[in-house]
Design a protein around this motif. Structure first.
Motif, PDB file in Angstrom:
ATOM      1  N   LEU A  82       0.786  -1.242   0.041  1.00 53.25           N
ATOM      2  CA  LEU A  82       0.133  -0.117   0.124  1.00 53.25           C
ATOM      3  C   LEU A  82       0.814   1.404  -0.005  1.00 53.25           C
ATOM      4  N   ARG A  83       2.019   1.279   0.733  1.00 55.52           N
ATOM      5  CA  ARG A  83       2.760   2.409   0.915  1.00 55.52           C
ATOM      6  C   ARG A  83       3.442   2.590  -0.566  1.00 55.52           C
ATOM      7  N   ARG A  84       3.817   1.432  -1.252  1.00 57.58           N
ATOM      8  CA  ARG A  84       4.483   1.523  -2.545  1.00 57.58           C
ATOM      9  C   ARG A  84       3.274   2.275  -3.458  1.00 57.58           C
ATOM     10  N   ARG A  85       2.098   2.163  -3.271  1.00 56.46           N
ATOM     11  CA  ARG A  85       1.056   2.541  -4.227  1.00 56.46           C
ATOM     12  C   ARG A  85       0.737   3.993  -3.545  1.00 56.46           C
ATOM     13  N   ARG A  86       1.370   4.643  -2.644  1.00 56.27           N
ATOM     14  CA  ARG A  86       1.086   5.846  -1.899  1.00 56.27           C
ATOM     15  C   ARG A  86      -0.191   5.864  -1.451  1.00 56.27           C
ATOM     16  N   LEU A  87      -0.651   4.838  -0.783  1.00 59.09           N
ATOM     17  CA  LEU A  87      -1.815   4.693   0.059  1.00 59.09           C
ATOM     18  C   LEU A  87      -1.476   4.629   1.641  1.00 59.09           C
ATOM     19  N   TRP A  88      -2.079   5.536   2.415  1.00 60.65           N
ATOM     20  CA  TRP A  88      -1.497   5.701   3.695  1.00 60.65           C
ATOM     21  C   TRP A  88      -2.308   5.061   4.857  1.00 60.65           C
ATOM     22  N   ARG A  89      -3.324   4.430   4.562  1.00 60.61           N
ATOM     23  CA  ARG A  89      -4.279   3.923   5.458  1.00 60.61           C
ATOM     24  C   ARG A  89      -4.741   2.485   5.097  1.00 60.61           C
ATOM     25  N   VAL A  90      -5.123   1.853   6.100  1.00 61.53           N
ATOM     26  CA  VAL A  90      -5.504   0.512   5.880  1.00 61.53           C
ATOM     27  C   VAL A  90      -6.414  -0.002   7.206  1.00 61.53           C
ATOM     28  N   ALA A  91      -7.333  -0.714   6.703  1.00 60.94           N
ATOM     29  CA  ALA A  91      -8.430  -0.945   7.526  1.00 60.94           C
ATOM     30  C   ALA A  91      -8.849  -2.551   7.456  1.00 60.94           C
ATOM     31  N   VAL A  92      -9.227  -2.992   8.505  1.00 57.99           N
ATOM     32  CA  VAL A  92      -9.653  -4.539   8.319  1.00 57.99           C
ATOM     33  C   VAL A  92     -10.819  -4.840   9.559  1.00 57.99           C
ATOM     34  N   GLY A  93     -11.831  -5.604   8.913  1.00 60.30           N
ATOM     35  CA  GLY A  93     -12.639  -6.231   9.953  1.00 60.30           C
ATOM     36  C   GLY A  93     -12.564  -7.435  10.382  1.00 60.30           C
ATOM     37  N   VAL A  94     -12.534  -7.427  11.690  1.00 56.97           N
ATOM     38  CA  VAL A  94     -12.031  -8.820  12.571  1.00 56.97           C
ATOM     39  C   VAL A  94     -13.438  -9.363  13.360  1.00 56.97           C
ATOM     40  N   ASP A  95     -13.801 -10.473  12.714  1.00 64.05           N
ATOM     41  CA  ASP A  95     -14.905 -11.170  13.583  1.00 64.05           C
ATOM     42  C   ASP A  95     -14.980 -11.028  15.221  1.00 64.05           C
ATOM     43  N   VAL A  96     -16.269 -10.886  15.674  1.00 65.72           N
ATOM     44  CA  VAL A  96     -16.429 -10.651  17.095  1.00 65.72           C
ATOM     45  C   VAL A  96     -15.735 -11.629  17.913  1.00 65.72           C
ATOM     46  N   ASP A  97     -15.742 -12.852  17.330  1.00 61.28           N
ATOM     47  CA  ASP A  97     -15.342 -14.104  18.073  1.00 61.28           C
ATOM     48  C   ASP A  97     -13.737 -14.392  17.751  1.00 61.28           C
ATOM     49  N   ASN A  98     -13.105 -13.545  17.165  1.00 60.33           N
ATOM     50  CA  ASN A  98     -11.575 -13.618  16.927  1.00 60.33           C
ATOM     51  C   ASN A  98     -10.635 -12.874  17.527  1.00 60.33           C
ATOM     52  N   ALA A  99     -10.591 -13.319  18.916  1.00 58.91           N
ATOM     53  CA  ALA A  99      -9.613 -12.398  19.735  1.00 58.91           C
ATOM     54  C   ALA A  99      -8.363 -12.381  19.328  1.00 58.91           C
ATOM     55  N   SER A 100      -7.754 -13.783  19.008  1.00 55.97           N
ATOM     56  CA  SER A 100      -6.167 -13.736  18.588  1.00 55.97           C
ATOM     57  C   SER A 100      -5.939 -12.860  17.203  1.00 55.97           C
ATOM     58  N   ALA A 101      -6.845 -12.700  16.215  1.00 56.35           N
ATOM     59  CA  ALA A 101      -6.527 -12.061  15.192  1.00 56.35           C
ATOM     60  C   ALA A 101      -6.686 -10.280  15.737  1.00 56.35           C
ATOM     61  N   ALA A 102      -7.653 -10.098  16.712  1.00 53.99           N
ATOM     62  CA  ALA A 102      -7.500  -8.854  17.240  1.00 53.99           C
ATOM     63  C   ALA A 102      -6.616  -8.331  17.963  1.00 53.99           C
ATOM     64  N   ARG A 103      -5.970  -9.332  18.750  1.00 51.50           N
ATOM     65  CA  ARG A 103      -4.619  -9.114  19.371  1.00 51.50           C
ATOM     66  C   ARG A 103      -3.479  -8.842  18.649  1.00 51.50           C
ATOM     67  N   LEU A 104      -3.396  -9.949  17.438  1.00 48.81           N
ATOM     68  CA  LEU A 104      -2.370  -9.443  16.472  1.00 48.81           C
ATOM     69  C   LEU A 104      -2.379  -8.180  15.908  1.00 48.81           C
ATOM     70  N   TYR A 105      -3.418  -7.615  15.305  1.00 44.50           N
ATOM     71  CA  TYR A 105      -3.667  -6.537  14.790  1.00 44.50           C
ATOM     72  C   TYR A 105      -3.397  -5.282  15.585  1.00 44.50           C
ATOM     73  N   ARG A 106      -3.710  -5.547  16.821  1.00 40.42           N
ATOM     74  CA  ARG A 106      -3.388  -4.309  17.932  1.00 40.42           C
ATOM     75  C   ARG A 106      -1.906  -4.352  18.128  1.00 40.42           C
ATOM     76  N   ARG A 107      -1.225  -5.445  18.261  1.00 41.21           N
ATOM     77  CA  ARG A 107       0.169  -5.593  18.588  1.00 41.21           C
ATOM     78  C   ARG A 107       0.943  -4.812  17.310  1.00 41.21           C
ATOM     79  N   LEU A 108       0.524  -4.900  16.238  1.00 45.44           N
ATOM     80  CA  LEU A 108       0.999  -4.434  14.870  1.00 45.44           C
ATOM     81  C   LEU A 108       0.592  -2.842  14.668  1.00 45.44           C
ATOM     82  N   GLY A 109      -0.071  -2.340  15.634  1.00 45.51           N
ATOM     83  CA  GLY A 109      -0.206  -0.953  15.480  1.00 45.51           C
ATOM     84  C   GLY A 109      -1.792  -0.162  15.176  1.00 45.51           C
ATOM     85  N   TYR A 110      -2.379  -1.524  14.801  1.00 50.17           N
ATOM     86  CA  TYR A 110      -3.912  -1.133  14.445  1.00 50.17           C
ATOM     87  C   TYR A 110      -4.765  -1.007  15.746  1.00 50.17           C
ATOM     88  N   ARG A 111      -5.443   0.153  15.486  1.00 51.41           N
ATOM     89  CA  ARG A 111      -6.514   0.717  16.606  1.00 51.41           C
ATOM     90  C   ARG A 111      -8.137   0.377  16.230  1.00 51.41           C
TER      91      ARG A 111
END
Ligand SMILES: CC(C)(COP(=O)(O)OP(=O)(O)OC[C@H]1O[C@@H](n2cnc3c(N)ncnc32)[C@H](O)[C@@H]1OP(=O)(O)O)[C@@H](O)C(=O)NCCC(=O)NCCS
Length: 165
Positions: free
Chosen positions: A103-132
């Motif tokens: 995305l940075r290469r394409r000069r796009l500066w944001r990214v979003a992701v939908g995480v299922d409400v029951d997928n706590a481990s994916a949510a933790r992973l994204y948080r650890r990587l700076g997603y809010r």
């Protein structure tokens, strides 16, 4: 780490859709095939001839009006998957990093992701990587699935995480 020696993450090349099908099954194969014909990039993690993970970075406008209202035309990560026998070894993290770099290469500066409400481990992973998590609550969404070769829409509810790149 032996299993992951020679791990390479790159945009899809011929043969990858079949490789993904062998690892993740026919419904994932159909999903990635459908996505690979749309706007965005399919990133594939490979060890030799074996696909061990994937993620699709969509640059289409999101179908959810709430995403458009709050974030506008934001790129979105979809269907991040890692071979179950190779999880917790950093492949998911590397796929996310590769998506962000693309995305940075394409000069796009944001990214979003939908995480299922029951997928706590994916949510933790994204948080650890700076997603809010965004401030607009849960998102009512349509999860795209493939059944009998057809893309179908399944109602779903998810958290939305955003990162500024
Ligand atoms: C979510 C998913 C893609 C993560 O993939 P992964 O390859 O296991 O991800 P990583 O290994 O990078 O990170 C997972 C955890 O392992 C940890 N980890 C990474 N490398 C590690 C290592 N060498 N040793 C020990 N732990 C490690 C990470 O810190 C992370 O911990 P955290 O959850 O506390 O943050 C994978 O679990 C998956 O395919 N799940 C099913 C599909 C899914 O839910 N997708 C998400 C949709 S939003």
């Amino acid at each position: 780490m032996g299993d992951l020696q020679g791990l390479r993450i790159a945009p899809r090349v011929p043969g990858d859709i079949d490789r993904l099908g062998r690892t993740f099954g026919p419904s994932a194969r159909a999903y990635y095939l459908d996505r690979s014909r749309r706007q965005g990039v399919l990133l594939v993690a490979r060890v030799g001839e074996r696909a061990v993970g994937a993620a699709f970075v969509s640059t289409e406008p999101a179908p959810e009006s709430a995403i458009i209202r709050h974030l506008g035309r934001v790129p979105m990560l979809h269907r991040l998957m890692v071979d179950a026998s190779l999880r917790r070894k950093g492949v998911g993290t590397k796929l996310i990093a590769a998506a962000e770099a693309e995305l940075r290469r394409r000069r796009l500066w944001r990214v979003a992701v939908g995480v299922d409400v029951d997928n706590a481990s994916a949510a933790r992973l994204y948080r650890r990587l700076g997603y809010r998590e965004w401030a607009h609550g849960l998102l009512e969404t349509i999860r795209e699935d493939v059944k009998d070769g057809k893309t179908i829409a399944v109602p779903d509810v998810c958290h939305v995480f955003v990162k500024y790149l």
